[in-house]
Design a protein around this motif. Structure first.
Motif, mmCIF file in Angstrom:
data_model
loop_
_atom_site.group_PDB
_atom_site.id
_atom_site.type_symbol
_atom_site.label_atom_id
_atom_site.label_comp_id
_atom_site.label_asym_id
_atom_site.label_seq_id
_atom_site.Cartn_x
_atom_site.Cartn_y
_atom_site.Cartn_z
ATOM 1 N N GLY A 84 -17.764 5.192 -8.465
ATOM 2 C CA GLY A 84 -17.358 4.376 -9.312
ATOM 3 C C GLY A 84 -15.909 4.400 -9.405
ATOM 4 O O GLY A 84 -15.383 5.520 -9.594
ATOM 5 N N LEU A 85 -15.105 3.468 -9.653
ATOM 6 C CA LEU A 85 -13.808 3.649 -9.762
ATOM 7 C C LEU A 85 -13.303 2.409 -11.194
ATOM 8 O O LEU A 85 -13.712 1.493 -11.275
ATOM 9 N N ASP A 86 -12.473 3.338 -12.128
ATOM 10 C CA ASP A 86 -11.919 2.561 -13.410
ATOM 11 C C ASP A 86 -10.416 2.385 -12.958
ATOM 12 O O ASP A 86 -9.623 3.265 -12.743
ATOM 13 N N VAL A 87 -10.202 1.221 -12.602
ATOM 14 C CA VAL A 87 -8.815 0.725 -12.369
ATOM 15 C C VAL A 87 -8.043 0.411 -13.524
ATOM 16 O O VAL A 87 -8.450 -0.489 -14.384
ATOM 17 N N LYS A 88 -6.793 1.209 -13.593
ATOM 18 C CA LYS A 88 -5.814 0.681 -14.730
ATOM 19 C C LYS A 88 -4.525 0.558 -13.860
ATOM 20 O O LYS A 88 -3.905 1.493 -13.347
ATOM 21 N N LEU A 89 -4.181 -0.773 -14.106
ATOM 22 C CA LEU A 89 -2.946 -1.118 -13.222
ATOM 23 C C LEU A 89 -1.832 -0.428 -13.468
ATOM 24 O O LEU A 89 -0.912 0.163 -12.310
ATOM 25 N N ALA B 93 8.029 0.478 -15.654
ATOM 26 C CA ALA B 93 9.173 -0.735 -14.977
ATOM 27 C C ALA B 93 8.532 -1.251 -14.003
ATOM 28 O O ALA B 93 8.505 -2.609 -13.817
ATOM 29 N N MET B 94 7.911 -0.728 -13.012
ATOM 30 C CA MET B 94 7.144 -1.185 -11.760
ATOM 31 C C MET B 94 6.149 -2.109 -12.190
ATOM 32 O O MET B 94 6.086 -3.170 -11.473
ATOM 33 N N ILE B 95 5.034 -1.801 -12.981
ATOM 34 C CA ILE B 95 3.843 -2.390 -13.093
ATOM 35 C C ILE B 95 4.383 -3.797 -13.779
ATOM 36 O O ILE B 95 3.683 -4.842 -13.511
ATOM 37 N N ALA B 96 5.255 -3.891 -14.972
ATOM 38 C CA ALA B 96 5.448 -4.873 -15.514
ATOM 39 C C ALA B 96 6.377 -5.934 -14.496
ATOM 40 O O ALA B 96 6.119 -7.047 -14.489
ATOM 41 N N SER B 97 7.237 -5.359 -13.665
ATOM 42 C CA SER B 97 7.835 -6.426 -12.644
ATOM 43 C C SER B 97 6.870 -6.995 -11.713
ATOM 44 O O SER B 97 7.050 -8.087 -11.369
ATOM 45 N N SER B 98 6.059 -6.007 -11.098
ATOM 46 C CA SER B 98 4.880 -6.571 -10.269
ATOM 47 C C SER B 98 4.081 -7.536 -10.899
ATOM 48 O O SER B 98 3.599 -8.425 -10.332
ATOM 49 N N THR C 6 1.833 -1.029 -9.046
ATOM 50 C CA THR C 6 1.740 -2.453 -8.575
ATOM 51 C C THR C 6 0.530 -2.913 -8.470
ATOM 52 O O THR C 6 -0.667 -2.326 -8.279
ATOM 53 N N VAL C 7 0.488 -4.374 -8.551
ATOM 54 C CA VAL C 7 -0.612 -5.085 -8.504
ATOM 55 C C VAL C 7 -1.561 -4.901 -7.107
ATOM 56 O O VAL C 7 -2.577 -4.953 -7.034
ATOM 57 N N TYR C 8 -0.706 -4.844 -5.975
ATOM 58 C CA TYR C 8 -1.210 -4.851 -4.708
ATOM 59 C C TYR C 8 -1.996 -3.542 -4.603
ATOM 60 O O TYR C 8 -2.978 -3.472 -3.967
ATOM 61 N N ASP C 9 -1.314 -2.502 -5.027
ATOM 62 C CA ASP C 9 -2.032 -1.303 -4.808
ATOM 63 C C ASP C 9 -3.196 -1.260 -5.465
ATOM 64 O O ASP C 9 -4.415 -0.525 -5.141
ATOM 65 N N ALA D 67 5.722 -10.604 -18.127
ATOM 66 C CA ALA D 67 4.366 -9.480 -18.292
ATOM 67 C C ALA D 67 4.870 -8.395 -18.919
ATOM 68 O O ALA D 67 6.089 -7.752 -18.877
ATOM 69 N N MET D 68 4.001 -7.555 -19.595
ATOM 70 C CA MET D 68 4.333 -6.346 -20.405
ATOM 71 C C MET D 68 3.553 -5.209 -19.912
ATOM 72 O O MET D 68 2.304 -5.433 -19.598
ATOM 73 N N ALA D 69 4.097 -4.079 -19.851
ATOM 74 C CA ALA D 69 3.567 -3.044 -19.247
ATOM 75 C C ALA D 69 2.574 -2.171 -20.541
ATOM 76 O O ALA D 69 3.105 -2.117 -21.504
#
Length: 424
Positions: free
Chosen positions: A338-343, A111-116, A348-351, A37-39
């Motif tokens: 409304g919520l705009d989600v950007k990982l 580093a965190m989001i790519a790992s997650s 992290t994916v879970y959050d 996965a890439m950040a």
């Protein structure tokens, strides 16, 4: 006895994003299976989002990622090795505990989001499931048995920090509101994009058909009404004027200077800006406004909510930064719906899944979005499907890193067939 789902190796490497700057790619390995996965990275970053850790040195104009890679191949690899790749909440909790700073300034949100994401992809492979099906276990509970596919928001025009034009807002997007399938939505989006491109060519010249960072066209217009008119004129040419709605991605923090907003022919106060937006939604078929005020202008958001919040989604991006704590606070203040989600904003994916669960629980509109610095990774498409998001904003029908995400949505629709629904 070693778990058959154990993470055996985590490896980080440098790759380039869509702007030609470095980003991190993480590979997670278990037995004969691996996933990468890439950040992504933002251009207009919220002040409260997870920190994109960069080297700040001469190489790559300060955008090197050797520090982030050191953290991936060091602390993160040591922490995740041996963990159950199919327990995303545990993996992401471990990642978060590695960095106690509010915005992940030590480990780095990149580093965190790519790992997650890499571990989530590995978990899906280990369970032999499509990624969207695997991720759906972390989605808000629903009684619906069919998968609901998100409505696309196609970028038509880029401005703000995403283009070198005078258009103050970052994006004008189009929702094919009456489309009955992803295929028909993509057809409308593609035809409209190319018709708009021809119109800009004829009106302003070929050199104004370049594209911005999300793939949107860069017409030489400084007026928001003129930009909306260009899109609507193109829709009418195709006979689509009754089939589309438009959205405005404002990025309010980046158009405010000394408490005044610069989105019109003269600077506006927050109260005047409320009137400006109210007039826009009265004149045009606008479906949503994203970050219409600066990230700390709660009163501006509240004023717009009082004025048009009962008919239009007022979507928080930099205001919320996909952070459950900030979302709860803003809910209490009734500052958006409304919520705009950007990982990568939260790390992290879970959050990010928890953020969507909160928003859906409050009956908010939910959008899963791309970033200015994207990659060919299509994770957000599967995530949007898994979370039953109302919208997916993945950019224009141009630039491979954007098109890859739309192609993934087309493939998911084809694979699911009658097991999926689409439309509002």
């Amino acid at each position: 006895m070693k778990s058959p789902f154990a993470v055996e190796k985590i490896r980080g490497k440098m790759v380039l994003d869509s702007r030609g700057f470095p980003t991190v790619e993480v590979e997670a390995v278990s037995g004969s299976l691996s996933a990468s996965a890439m950040a992504p990275a933002g251009a207009s970053k919220g002040r409260f989002e997870a920190h994109d850790l960069r080297d700040g040195e001469k190489a790559f104009m300060g955008n090197g990622v050797t520090k982030a890679l050191r953290n991936i191949n060091g602390q993160i690899a040591r922490e995740l090795t041996g963990m159950n790749a199919c327990a995303q909440n545990d993996v992401d909790k471990a990642l978060s505990e590695l960095d106690s700073t509010p915005q992940k300034t030590e480990i780095g949100g990149n580093a965190m989001i790519a790992s997650s994401m890499a571990v989530a992809k590995l978990g899906a492979k280990l369970q032999d499931k499509p990624l969207h099906e695997y991720l759906s276990q972390y989605a808000p509970a629903t009684k619906e048995k069919l998968v609901h596919l998100p409505m696309p928001l196609f970028t038509m025009l880029n401005g703000g920090k995403h283009a070198g034009t005078q258009l103050p807002v970052q994006e004008i997007v189009v929702e094919p509101a009456r489309a009955k399938s992803v295929v028909s939505a993509v057809q409308i989006g593609s035809e409209l994009y190319h018709t708009l491109k021809q119109r800009i060519h004829q009106k302003f010249g070929a050199h104004y058909t370049n594209v911005g960072e999300n793939g949107g066209l860069t017409a030489p217009v400084a007026d928001v009404n003129a930009a909306l008119d260009l899109v609507m004129e193109s829709a009418k040419e195709l006979g689509y004027e009754k089939q589309i709605k438009m959205g405005i991605i404002v990025a309010g923090s980046h158009v405010r200077k000394k408490d005044l907003y610069h989105v019109a022919d003269k600077p506006l106060s927050a109260r005047q800006l409320v009137n400006f937006y109210a007039n826009l939604v009265a004149q045009y078929p606008i479906s949503l406004l994203v970050d219409p005020f600066a990230e700390d202008d709660i009163q501006g958001f509240q004023g717009l909510m009082s004025r048009i919040g009962n008919t239009h989604p007022i979507v928080g991006d930099d205001l919320l930064v996909s952070n459950p704590v900030r979302i709860k606070r803003v809910m209490d203040l009734k500052a958006c719906n409304g919520l705009d989600v950007k990982l990568n904003q939260i790390g992290t994916v879970y959050d990010a899944a928890q953020a969507i669960a909160l928003a859906k629980g409050a009956k908010w509109t939910t959008v899963v979005s791309d970033r200015a610095g994207e990659t060919e990774d299509t994770f957000i498409t599967d995530f949007a499907v898994a979370m039953r998001a109302d919208y997916l904003k993945a950019g224009a029908v141009a630039r491979t890193e954007r098109v890859a995400k739309w192609n993934r949505l087309l493939r998911i629709e084809e694979e699911l067939g009658k097991k999926a629904t689409f439309g509002k």
